[in-house]
Design a protein around this motif. Structure first.
Motif, PDB file in Angstrom:
ATOM      1  N   THR A  13       0.846  -1.185   0.000  1.00 42.85           N
ATOM      2  CA  THR A  13       0.000   0.000   0.000  1.00 42.85           C
ATOM      3  C   THR A  13       0.884   1.239   0.000  1.00 42.85           C
ATOM      4  OG1 THR A  13      -1.686  -1.156   1.256  1.00 42.85           O
ATOM      5  CG2 THR A  13      -1.785   1.244   1.253  1.00 42.85           C
ATOM      6  N   SER A  14       0.686   2.117  -0.922  1.00 43.41           N
ATOM      7  CA  SER A  14       1.490   3.334  -0.976  1.00 43.41           C
ATOM      8  C   SER A  14       0.907   4.389  -0.052  1.00 43.41           C
ATOM      9  CB  SER A  14       1.535   3.874  -2.405  1.00 43.41           C
ATOM     10  OG  SER A  14       0.235   4.197  -2.848  1.00 43.41           O
ATOM     11  N   PHE A  15       1.782   5.275   0.452  1.00 40.99           N
ATOM     12  CA  PHE A  15       1.299   6.347   1.300  1.00 40.99           C
ATOM     13  C   PHE A  15       2.269   7.518   1.193  1.00 40.99           C
ATOM     14  CE2 PHE A  15       3.542   3.102   3.661  1.00 40.99           C
ATOM     15  CZ  PHE A  15       4.643   3.799   4.154  1.00 40.99           C
ATOM     16  N   THR A  16       1.786   8.697   1.530  1.00 41.29           N
ATOM     17  CA  THR A  16       2.626   9.895   1.501  1.00 41.29           C
ATOM     18  C   THR A  16       2.660  10.479   2.900  1.00 41.29           C
ATOM     19  OG1 THR A  16       1.969  10.329  -0.768  1.00 41.29           O
ATOM     20  CG2 THR A  16       2.956  12.157   0.461  1.00 41.29           C
ATOM     21  N   ILE A  17       3.898  10.604   3.436  1.00 34.27           N
ATOM     22  CA  ILE A  17       4.053  11.093   4.800  1.00 34.27           C
ATOM     23  C   ILE A  17       5.175  12.122   4.822  1.00 34.27           C
ATOM     24  CG2 ILE A  17       4.602  10.430   7.169  1.00 34.27           C
ATOM     25  CD1 ILE A  17       3.593   7.636   6.400  1.00 34.27           C
ATOM     26  N   LYS A  18       4.969  13.203   5.502  1.00 32.46           N
ATOM     27  CA  LYS A  18       6.005  14.216   5.580  1.00 32.46           C
ATOM     28  C   LYS A  18       7.174  13.708   6.408  1.00 32.46           C
ATOM     29  CE  LYS A  18       2.827  18.107   5.170  1.00 32.46           C
ATOM     30  NZ  LYS A  18       2.310  19.344   5.802  1.00 32.46           N
ATOM     31  N   PRO A  19       8.422  13.911   5.910  1.00 35.90           N
ATOM     32  CA  PRO A  19       9.578  13.435   6.655  1.00 35.90           C
ATOM     33  C   PRO A  19       9.723  14.171   7.979  1.00 35.90           C
ATOM     34  CG  PRO A  19      10.259  14.829   4.827  1.00 35.90           C
ATOM     35  CD  PRO A  19       8.798  14.607   4.662  1.00 35.90           C
ATOM     36  N   ILE A  59      11.678  -1.178  -4.106  1.00 35.20           N
ATOM     37  CA  ILE A  59      11.417  -2.390  -3.323  1.00 35.20           C
ATOM     38  C   ILE A  59      11.610  -2.087  -1.840  1.00 35.20           C
ATOM     39  CG2 ILE A  59      12.063  -4.796  -2.955  1.00 35.20           C
ATOM     40  CD1 ILE A  59      13.042  -4.912  -5.819  1.00 35.20           C
ATOM     41  N   ARG A  60      12.594  -1.251  -1.519  1.00 32.15           N
ATOM     42  CA  ARG A  60      12.783  -0.850  -0.122  1.00 32.15           C
ATOM     43  C   ARG A  60      11.513  -0.183   0.420  1.00 32.15           C
ATOM     44  NH1 ARG A  60      18.939   1.371   0.906  1.00 32.15           N
ATOM     45  NH2 ARG A  60      20.044  -0.256  -0.247  1.00 32.15           N
ATOM     46  N   GLU A  61      10.962   0.714  -0.371  1.00 25.32           N
ATOM     47  CA  GLU A  61       9.724   1.387   0.048  1.00 25.32           C
ATOM     48  C   GLU A  61       8.588   0.397   0.244  1.00 25.32           C
ATOM     49  OE1 GLU A  61       8.903   4.520  -2.848  1.00 25.32           O
ATOM     50  OE2 GLU A  61       9.211   5.960  -1.212  1.00 25.32           O
ATOM     51  N   ALA A  62       8.486  -0.558  -0.675  1.00 22.56           N
ATOM     52  CA  ALA A  62       7.386  -1.528  -0.591  1.00 22.56           C
ATOM     53  C   ALA A  62       7.507  -2.391   0.658  1.00 22.56           C
ATOM     54  CB  ALA A  62       7.380  -2.403  -1.843  1.00 22.56           C
ATOM     55  N   ILE A  63       8.731  -2.848   0.967  1.00 19.93           N
ATOM     56  CA  ILE A  63       8.921  -3.684   2.159  1.00 19.93           C
ATOM     57  C   ILE A  63       8.654  -2.876   3.421  1.00 19.93           C
ATOM     58  CG2 ILE A  63      10.581  -5.053   3.483  1.00 19.93           C
ATOM     59  CD1 ILE A  63       9.627  -6.330   0.847  1.00 19.93           C
ATOM     60  N   LEU A  64       9.131  -1.620   3.448  1.00 21.46           N
ATOM     61  CA  LEU A  64       8.861  -0.768   4.611  1.00 21.46           C
ATOM     62  C   LEU A  64       7.357  -0.526   4.751  1.00 21.46           C
ATOM     63  CD1 LEU A  64       9.871   0.900   6.958  1.00 21.46           C
ATOM     64  CD2 LEU A  64      10.127   2.852   5.402  1.00 21.46           C
ATOM     65  N   ASN A  66       5.025  -2.570   3.956  1.00 18.59           N
ATOM     66  CA  ASN A  66       4.478  -3.785   4.576  1.00 18.59           C
ATOM     67  C   ASN A  66       4.675  -3.759   6.089  1.00 18.59           C
ATOM     68  OD1 ASN A  66       3.659  -4.911   2.176  1.00 18.59           O
ATOM     69  ND2 ASN A  66       5.520  -6.099   1.879  1.00 18.59           N
ATOM     70  N   MET A  67       5.874  -3.423   6.514  1.00 17.65           N
ATOM     71  CA  MET A  67       6.187  -3.456   7.947  1.00 17.65           C
ATOM     72  C   MET A  67       5.369  -2.421   8.715  1.00 17.65           C
ATOM     73  SD  MET A  67      10.315  -4.130   7.714  1.00 17.65           S
ATOM     74  CE  MET A  67      10.522  -4.654   9.426  1.00 17.65           C
ATOM     75  N   ILE A  68       5.167  -1.241   8.114  1.00 12.75           N
ATOM     76  CA  ILE A  68       4.334  -0.213   8.754  1.00 12.75           C
ATOM     77  C   ILE A  68       2.884  -0.690   8.841  1.00 12.75           C
ATOM     78  CG2 ILE A  68       3.342   2.086   8.391  1.00 12.75           C
ATOM     79  CD1 ILE A  68       6.098   2.909   7.263  1.00 12.75           C
ATOM     80  N   ASN A  69       2.395  -1.265   7.763  1.00 13.43           N
ATOM     81  CA  ASN A  69       1.012  -1.749   7.763  1.00 13.43           C
ATOM     82  C   ASN A  69       0.802  -2.844   8.799  1.00 13.43           C
ATOM     83  OD1 ASN A  69       0.175  -0.030   5.706  1.00 13.43           O
ATOM     84  ND2 ASN A  69       0.818  -1.449   4.108  1.00 13.43           N
ATOM     85  N   GLU A  70       1.795  -3.701   8.968  1.00 12.47           N
ATOM     86  CA  GLU A  70       1.682  -4.769   9.965  1.00 12.47           C
ATOM     87  C   GLU A  70       1.594  -4.199  11.373  1.00 12.47           C
ATOM     88  OE1 GLU A  70       5.072  -7.147   9.062  1.00 12.47           O
ATOM     89  OE2 GLU A  70       4.294  -7.712   7.084  1.00 12.47           O
TER      90      GLU A  70
END
Length: 547
Positions: A13-19, A59-64, A66-70
């Protein structure tokens, strides 16, 4: 051997978050829950190894993601229905045991297997060879020996293949398999084929699927095999050899720790316990009639019906559901006793307390949670009746009755006798009377060979053959288990749509399965406002996966 377990990729799942500035060792924060760099690197490198993909920022973004969603699903949503689910708790406990046993096998079997220099050089030659072969297949040793005798009498592969194979390709090409290399086929099949000369025919070889008689047609070796190539491939060759030795190593180890001469089964008590299991659900049996009967003994320890039932009740449902016969129950009882012995060994060696085992068990537990969580999300999703009906009409092929056929059969032991029976039928003799007189399948013979309407798919490879018969048409002889059959078509019923009201639950389940990704993503969007999410994008993009 590195002991690994991979967390499944739950979603993308994609998301946009301010750093936001966060600690250098933390890749992301979900509320107060961190995704540390070490956790992320472990997860990310495991995924790259498992998938074979190259390191990429996307791919780094996608794996991260996943981990955030979990973390969102685990800590920012209600999960009482999962954590109070008895089946989930059983699966967690079962996976913990399996993790300990897997490490025991890794250390006591795999780590002690060896691959000699000579074995690796022989394997190096084999992996650089292609062999072309044909084979004849038989389900039993007796059938295989019969086929081998026919070959010795001068009957050709092609002629025999036409009679024994139902697969049209093998039937028409004399059982020709084409070219294959080391590692493509059943290990026993390969061992035999690679030891043979071109043109040579083997005796029956037992494989994982039955018995094969092999004829080697050709052998092609790469023209140049250098010492440098051998040295470069040695680690892979060693791994191949050890993997192929694994099963024999497991059997040898099991025989060294479990003395079958000390294992006793009480057949009558097991039969009685199986009757208890059949009469009631396991959870409902508080006092089985076999509770005090000794079902098994091992090394002086007795296992009563109550004891066995208690252990069975701790097994996950997908394993319990396989206890469909007395023999299956016997196998389960033996397996549970063996498991108990192996766990005692593992615990005595402290394997259950090792960090690598504990962390792997935690990963398995997280996998189970995610599996149950997805099931919970799908179960709670409400889908309107109009959407479901539209899905039903567009996928009507999944909501139809099964095709059914009614056959009359005569099963005899030899093909020659079957051909004789068929000739008598075609000459006008009564099919039913011949079935009563000669068919070896007693239950159908008593009914003049009539099987009654049966789902066509249950006839396996013969489904289309039977379906295409006209009423009254006779076919055969066809190879059936340990005999040959003559069949006559009595009637057939084609499939037709089932009324929506009768299959609404099935429609809903299939709809949710087909749309599970969208349902899951929609659910996550509703969770995201519940947690402040911060990501260290600089660290995510710059860390060295090998550092």
């Amino acid at each position: 051997m590195k002991f690994r377990s991979f967390i499944l990729i739950f979603l993308l799942t994609s998301f946009t978050i301010k750093p936001t500035q966060i600690a250098d060792s933390v890749v992301a924060m979900v509320g107060s829950y961190p995704v540390t760099l070490s956790e992320f690197k472990s997860r990310y490198t495991d995924y790259l190894i498992a998938s074979g993909l190259e390191d990429k920022y996307q791919i780094r973004e996608a794996i991260l993601s996943n981990m955030i969603n979990e973390l969102l699903l685990q800590y920012f949503d209600s999960n009482e229905d999962i954590f109070n689910n008895e089946e989930y708790l059983k699966e967690v406990q079962w996976s913990e045991k399996q993790t300990v046993l897997a490490y025991l096998k890794d250390q006591e079997v795999y780590a002690k297997l060896t691959a000699s220099e000579d074995e690796m050089r022989q394997t190096f030659v084999k992996v650089n060879q292609k062999i072309a072969a044909r084979h004849l297949y038989a389900a039993t040793e007796e059938e295989a020996n019969g086929l081998y005798k026919l070959l010795q009498m001068g009957v050709g592969f092609e002629a025999i293949a036409k009679e024994i194979f139902t697969d049209s390709t093998l039937k028409n090409n004399g059982g020709y398999l084409g070219y294959f290399t080391w590692g493509d086929m059943d290990p026993a099949f390969e061992e035999q084929a690679y030891s043979m000369n071109v043109g040579e025919i083997s005796k029956p070889v037992k494989t994982a699927f039955g018995y094969s008689i092999i004829k080697v047609e050709d052998r092609v070796t790469l023209p140049i095999l250098t010492e440098y190539e051998f040295q470069m491939k040695k680690p892979k060759l060693e791994r191949i050899i050890k993997i192929r030795k694994m099963r024999a190593g497991e059997v040898e180890y099991l025989n060294s720790v479990f003395d079958r001469s000390k294992f006793i089964l009480n057949a009558d008590a097991v039969q009685k316990l199986f009757a208890d299991l059949n009469e009631l659900n396991i959870e409902e049996i508080s006092s089985p009639s076999s509770k005090d009967d000794i079902c098994a003994e091992y090394n002086g320890e007795a296992y009563t019906g109550s004891h066995v039932l208690e252990k069975i009740n701790l097994i996950p449902e997908y394993h319990r559901s396989k206890i469909t016969s007395v023999n299956a129950l016997k196998a389960v009882i033996e397996g549970l006793i063996i498991q108990q012995q192996l766990l005692l060994i593992a615990q005595s060696k402290g394997y259950d307390r090792l960090p690598v085992v504990i962390s792997t068990a935690e990963k398995m537990k997280k996998n189970l949670f995610l599996k149950y969580k997805l099931e919970s999300i799908l179960r709670k999703k409400i889908v309107s009746d109009s959407v479901l009906f539209d899905y039903y009409t567009k996928n009507i092929q999944f909501f139809q009755t099964m095709r059914e056929i009614n056959l009359q059969e005569i099963i005899v032991e030899s093909k020659e006798f079957a051909e004789n029976i068929k000739a008598r039928i075609l000459a006008g003799e009564d099919f039913g009377e011949l079935a009563k007189q000669f068919s070896i399948r007693e239950w159908s013979a008593k009914n003049n060979g009539v099987l009654g309407f049966t789902q066509a798919e249950k006839f396996g490879d013969y489904e289309e053959l039977f379906w295409n018969l006209d009423a009254g048409e006779v076919t055969g002889p066809l190879k059936i288990e340990n005999g040959f059959g003559i069949f006559r078509m009595l009637g057939k019923i084609d499939s037709k749509p089932i009324d929506y009201s009768l299959v609404k639950d099935r429609v809903e389940n299939l709809y949710k399965f087909d749309h599970r990704s969208a349902i899951r993503d929609e659910y996550l969007k509703e969770l995201m406002p519940k947690a402040r999410i911060n990501i260290n994008y600089q660290l995510l993009s710059s860390f060295n996966i090998f550092g």
